[in-house]
Design a protein around this motif. Sequence first.
Motif, PDB file in Angstrom:
ATOM      1  N   GLU A   6      51.581  28.280  41.595  1.00 39.58           N
ATOM      2  CA  GLU A   6      50.890  29.451  42.137  1.00 39.58           C
ATOM      3  C   GLU A   6      50.010  30.087  41.079  1.00 39.58           C
ATOM      4  O   GLU A   6      50.409  30.232  39.916  1.00 39.58           O
ATOM      5  CB  GLU A   6      51.889  30.492  42.646  1.00 39.58           C
ATOM      6  N   LEU A   7      48.809  30.451  41.500  1.00 35.56           N
ATOM      7  CA  LEU A   7      47.897  31.235  40.675  1.00 35.56           C
ATOM      8  C   LEU A   7      47.815  32.617  41.309  1.00 35.56           C
ATOM      9  O   LEU A   7      47.440  32.737  42.481  1.00 35.56           O
ATOM     10  CB  LEU A   7      46.503  30.604  40.643  1.00 35.56           C
ATOM     11  N   HIS A   8      48.184  33.642  40.565  1.00 39.19           N
ATOM     12  CA  HIS A   8      48.127  35.013  41.070  1.00 39.19           C
ATOM     13  C   HIS A   8      46.799  35.624  40.640  1.00 39.19           C
ATOM     14  O   HIS A   8      46.570  35.804  39.445  1.00 39.19           O
ATOM     15  CB  HIS A   8      49.322  35.820  40.563  1.00 39.19           C
ATOM     16  N   PRO A   9      45.925  35.904  41.600  1.00 43.19           N
ATOM     17  CA  PRO A   9      44.582  36.377  41.260  1.00 43.19           C
ATOM     18  C   PRO A   9      44.612  37.699  40.486  1.00 43.19           C
ATOM     19  O   PRO A   9      45.350  38.616  40.829  1.00 43.19           O
ATOM     20  CB  PRO A   9      43.906  36.582  42.605  1.00 43.19           C
ATOM     21  N   GLU A  10      43.781  37.738  39.470  1.00 38.96           N
ATOM     22  CA  GLU A  10      43.573  38.963  38.710  1.00 38.96           C
ATOM     23  C   GLU A  10      42.387  39.693  39.314  1.00 38.96           C
ATOM     24  O   GLU A  10      41.427  39.041  39.746  1.00 38.96           O
ATOM     25  CB  GLU A  10      43.213  38.638  37.253  1.00 38.96           C
ATOM     26  N   PRO A  11      42.417  41.018  39.294  1.00 43.44           N
ATOM     27  CA  PRO A  11      41.192  41.734  39.668  1.00 43.44           C
ATOM     28  C   PRO A  11      40.109  41.390  38.635  1.00 43.44           C
ATOM     29  O   PRO A  11      40.366  41.426  37.430  1.00 43.44           O
ATOM     30  CB  PRO A  11      41.581  43.212  39.573  1.00 43.44           C
ATOM     31  N   ILE A  12      38.946  41.013  39.097  1.00 41.83           N
ATOM     32  CA  ILE A  12      37.889  40.581  38.189  1.00 41.83           C
ATOM     33  C   ILE A  12      37.316  41.762  37.416  1.00 41.83           C
ATOM     34  O   ILE A  12      37.132  42.850  37.980  1.00 41.83           O
ATOM     35  CB  ILE A  12      36.792  39.808  38.958  1.00 41.83           C
ATOM     36  N   THR A  13      37.070  41.554  36.138  1.00 42.67           N
ATOM     37  CA  THR A  13      36.363  42.524  35.293  1.00 42.67           C
ATOM     38  C   THR A  13      35.342  41.750  34.464  1.00 42.67           C
ATOM     39  O   THR A  13      35.441  40.520  34.333  1.00 42.67           O
ATOM     40  CB  THR A  13      37.306  43.282  34.329  1.00 42.67           C
ATOM     41  N   VAL A  14      34.394  42.464  33.897  1.00 41.38           N
ATOM     42  CA  VAL A  14      33.404  41.827  33.028  1.00 41.38           C
ATOM     43  C   VAL A  14      34.109  41.084  31.901  1.00 41.38           C
ATOM     44  O   VAL A  14      33.778  39.936  31.590  1.00 41.38           O
ATOM     45  CB  VAL A  14      32.417  42.886  32.477  1.00 41.38           C
ATOM     46  N   ASN A  16      37.458  40.018  31.551  1.00 45.28           N
ATOM     47  CA  ASN A  16      38.357  38.889  31.806  1.00 45.28           C
ATOM     48  C   ASN A  16      37.645  37.688  32.443  1.00 45.28           C
ATOM     49  O   ASN A  16      38.165  36.582  32.422  1.00 45.28           O
ATOM     50  CB  ASN A  16      39.602  39.299  32.592  1.00 45.28           C
ATOM     51  N   PHE A  17      36.451  37.890  32.975  1.00 49.94           N
ATOM     52  CA  PHE A  17      35.701  36.787  33.560  1.00 49.94           C
ATOM     53  C   PHE A  17      34.728  36.144  32.561  1.00 49.94           C
ATOM     54  O   PHE A  17      34.178  35.072  32.817  1.00 49.94           O
ATOM     55  CB  PHE A  17      34.951  37.247  34.816  1.00 49.94           C
ATOM     56  N   ALA A  18      34.522  36.765  31.409  1.00 48.98           N
ATOM     57  CA  ALA A  18      33.517  36.320  30.435  1.00 48.98           C
ATOM     58  C   ALA A  18      33.637  34.846  30.017  1.00 48.98           C
ATOM     59  O   ALA A  18      32.612  34.191  29.837  1.00 48.98           O
ATOM     60  CB  ALA A  18      33.527  37.232  29.212  1.00 48.98           C
ATOM     61  N   TYR A  20      34.223  32.404  31.777  1.00 47.48           N
ATOM     62  CA  TYR A  20      33.849  31.575  32.920  1.00 47.48           C
ATOM     63  C   TYR A  20      32.436  31.865  33.435  1.00 47.48           C
ATOM     64  O   TYR A  20      31.821  31.016  34.069  1.00 47.48           O
ATOM     65  CB  TYR A  20      34.839  31.799  34.067  1.00 47.48           C
ATOM     66  N   GLY A  21      31.983  33.081  33.226  1.00 39.71           N
ATOM     67  CA  GLY A  21      30.685  33.480  33.739  1.00 39.71           C
ATOM     68  C   GLY A  21      30.496  34.978  33.626  1.00 39.71           C
ATOM     69  O   GLY A  21      31.089  35.630  32.766  1.00 39.71           O
ATOM     70  N   GLN A  22      29.693  35.505  34.512  1.00 43.10           N
ATOM     71  CA  GLN A  22      29.389  36.928  34.517  1.00 43.10           C
ATOM     72  C   GLN A  22      29.772  37.553  35.845  1.00 43.10           C
ATOM     73  O   GLN A  22      29.563  36.937  36.897  1.00 43.10           O
ATOM     74  CB  GLN A  22      27.895  37.175  34.335  1.00 43.10           C
ATOM     75  N   LEU A  23      30.284  38.762  35.786  1.00 41.89           N
ATOM     76  CA  LEU A  23      30.470  39.603  36.964  1.00 41.89           C
ATOM     77  C   LEU A  23      29.212  40.448  37.076  1.00 41.89           C
ATOM     78  O   LEU A  23      28.829  41.140  36.121  1.00 41.89           O
ATOM     79  CB  LEU A  23      31.698  40.495  36.791  1.00 41.89           C
ATOM     80  N   ILE A  24      28.548  40.384  38.216  1.00 39.02           N
ATOM     81  CA  ILE A  24      27.306  41.116  38.420  1.00 39.02           C
ATOM     82  C   ILE A  24      27.554  42.203  39.469  1.00 39.02           C
ATOM     83  O   ILE A  24      27.976  41.913  40.589  1.00 39.02           O
ATOM     84  CB  ILE A  24      26.170  40.174  38.886  1.00 39.02           C
ATOM     85  N   THR A  25      27.294  43.436  39.070  1.00 36.86           N
ATOM     86  CA  THR A  25      27.516  44.594  39.940  1.00 36.86           C
ATOM     87  C   THR A  25      26.190  45.297  40.193  1.00 36.86           C
ATOM     88  O   THR A  25      25.206  45.058  39.477  1.00 36.86           O
ATOM     89  CB  THR A  25      28.529  45.553  39.291  1.00 36.86           C
ATOM     90  N   PRO A  26      26.133  46.195  41.184  1.00 36.76           N
ATOM     91  CA  PRO A  26      24.869  46.881  41.489  1.00 36.76           C
ATOM     92  C   PRO A  26      24.321  47.656  40.289  1.00 36.76           C
ATOM     93  O   PRO A  26      25.073  48.248  39.515  1.00 36.76           O
ATOM     94  CB  PRO A  26      25.251  47.827  42.626  1.00 36.76           C
ATOM     95  N   GLN A  27      23.005  47.627  40.166  1.00 34.04           N
ATOM     96  CA  GLN A  27      22.271  48.330  39.115  1.00 34.04           C
ATOM     97  C   GLN A  27      21.259  49.265  39.780  1.00 34.04           C
ATOM     98  O   GLN A  27      20.795  48.990  40.884  1.00 34.04           O
ATOM     99  CB  GLN A  27      21.512  47.326  38.238  1.00 34.04           C
ATOM    100  N   PRO A 106      35.720  41.449  44.665  1.00 38.13           N
ATOM    101  CA  PRO A 106      35.333  42.350  45.741  1.00 38.13           C
ATOM    102  C   PRO A 106      34.003  41.925  46.360  1.00 38.13           C
ATOM    103  O   PRO A 106      33.173  41.288  45.701  1.00 38.13           O
ATOM    104  CB  PRO A 106      35.173  43.713  45.055  1.00 38.13           C
ATOM    105  N   GLY A 107      33.797  42.298  47.595  1.00 39.75           N
ATOM    106  CA  GLY A 107      32.564  41.966  48.290  1.00 39.75           C
ATOM    107  C   GLY A 107      31.373  42.796  47.857  1.00 39.75           C
ATOM    108  O   GLY A 107      30.286  42.654  48.409  1.00 39.75           O
ATOM    109  N   THR A 108      31.542  43.652  46.864  1.00 37.36           N
ATOM    110  CA  THR A 108      30.471  44.534  46.398  1.00 37.36           C
ATOM    111  C   THR A 108      29.772  44.005  45.149  1.00 37.36           C
ATOM    112  O   THR A 108      29.009  44.729  44.510  1.00 37.36           O
ATOM    113  CB  THR A 108      31.040  45.925  46.079  1.00 37.36           C
ATOM    114  N   CYS A 109      30.056  42.755  44.782  1.00 35.58           N
ATOM    115  CA  CYS A 109      29.459  42.178  43.584  1.00 35.58           C
ATOM    116  C   CYS A 109      29.318  40.676  43.791  1.00 35.58           C
ATOM    117  O   CYS A 109      29.659  40.162  44.844  1.00 35.58           O
ATOM    118  CB  CYS A 109      30.336  42.467  42.364  1.00 35.58           C
ATOM    119  N   PHE A 110      28.799  39.986  42.775  1.00 34.01           N
ATOM    120  CA  PHE A 110      28.785  38.529  42.831  1.00 34.01           C
ATOM    121  C   PHE A 110      29.116  37.993  41.453  1.00 34.01           C
ATOM    122  O   PHE A 110      29.194  38.743  40.478  1.00 34.01           O
ATOM    123  CB  PHE A 110      27.460  37.990  43.381  1.00 34.01           C
ATOM    124  N   VAL A 111      29.339  36.687  41.378  1.00 32.16           N
ATOM    125  CA  VAL A 111      29.623  36.060  40.095  1.00 32.16           C
ATOM    126  C   VAL A 111      28.546  35.042  39.776  1.00 32.16           C
ATOM    127  O   VAL A 111      27.993  34.397  40.667  1.00 32.16           O
ATOM    128  CB  VAL A 111      31.011  35.392  40.049  1.00 32.16           C
TER     129      VAL A 111
END
Length: 164
Positions: A6-14, A16-18, A20-27, A106-111
């Motif tokens: 089992e992989l327990h999903p972590e809430p994504i942050t800039v 902890n995701f670094a 693997y990639g970037q978390l992109i949020t509204p600007q 969350p559905g309010t951002c993208f990766v």
Amino acid sequence: MTPYRELHPEPITVENFAPYGQLITPQDDGKPFDAQEAQLDLNQGQPRFYLMRLQHRGDRFHQITRHSRCTQCLGSLQGQDWFLAVAPPSDGPRPDATRLKAFHIPGTCFVKLHRGTWHAGPYFEAETMDFYNLELTDTNVTDHLSYDYRENEGIEFAIAPTRP
């Protein structure tokens, strides 16, 4: 039945995701381009930006994929939350399973995935979900290396969302 981890999903942050990639949020509109925006690498072919409709596929996976020629951006179209399993980019034909993680997005951002980031998903709980995807026109034909954990290691993974 194949054993699974089992992989327990972590809430994504800039932060902890670094790996693997970037978390992109509204600007704010009009803000000059900076490192908070997607650092794209699409210079090895023609970019393809499209909408994909995915069917619910459960929460287990045994294959993970990477694209070495370009970055990839994914986000949910209707603002629904989703999950993605990732392992850091690697030069070899196999991901580092000790660094395999799942993220709740969350559905309010993208990766934006770094070139070569191993990924499985998107996963979600709805029957269908629409996503936007930015990659190259031939990514899934010429730049699609997959690793099969079940075939090579006799294991599968399950994304186990935390329930309230």
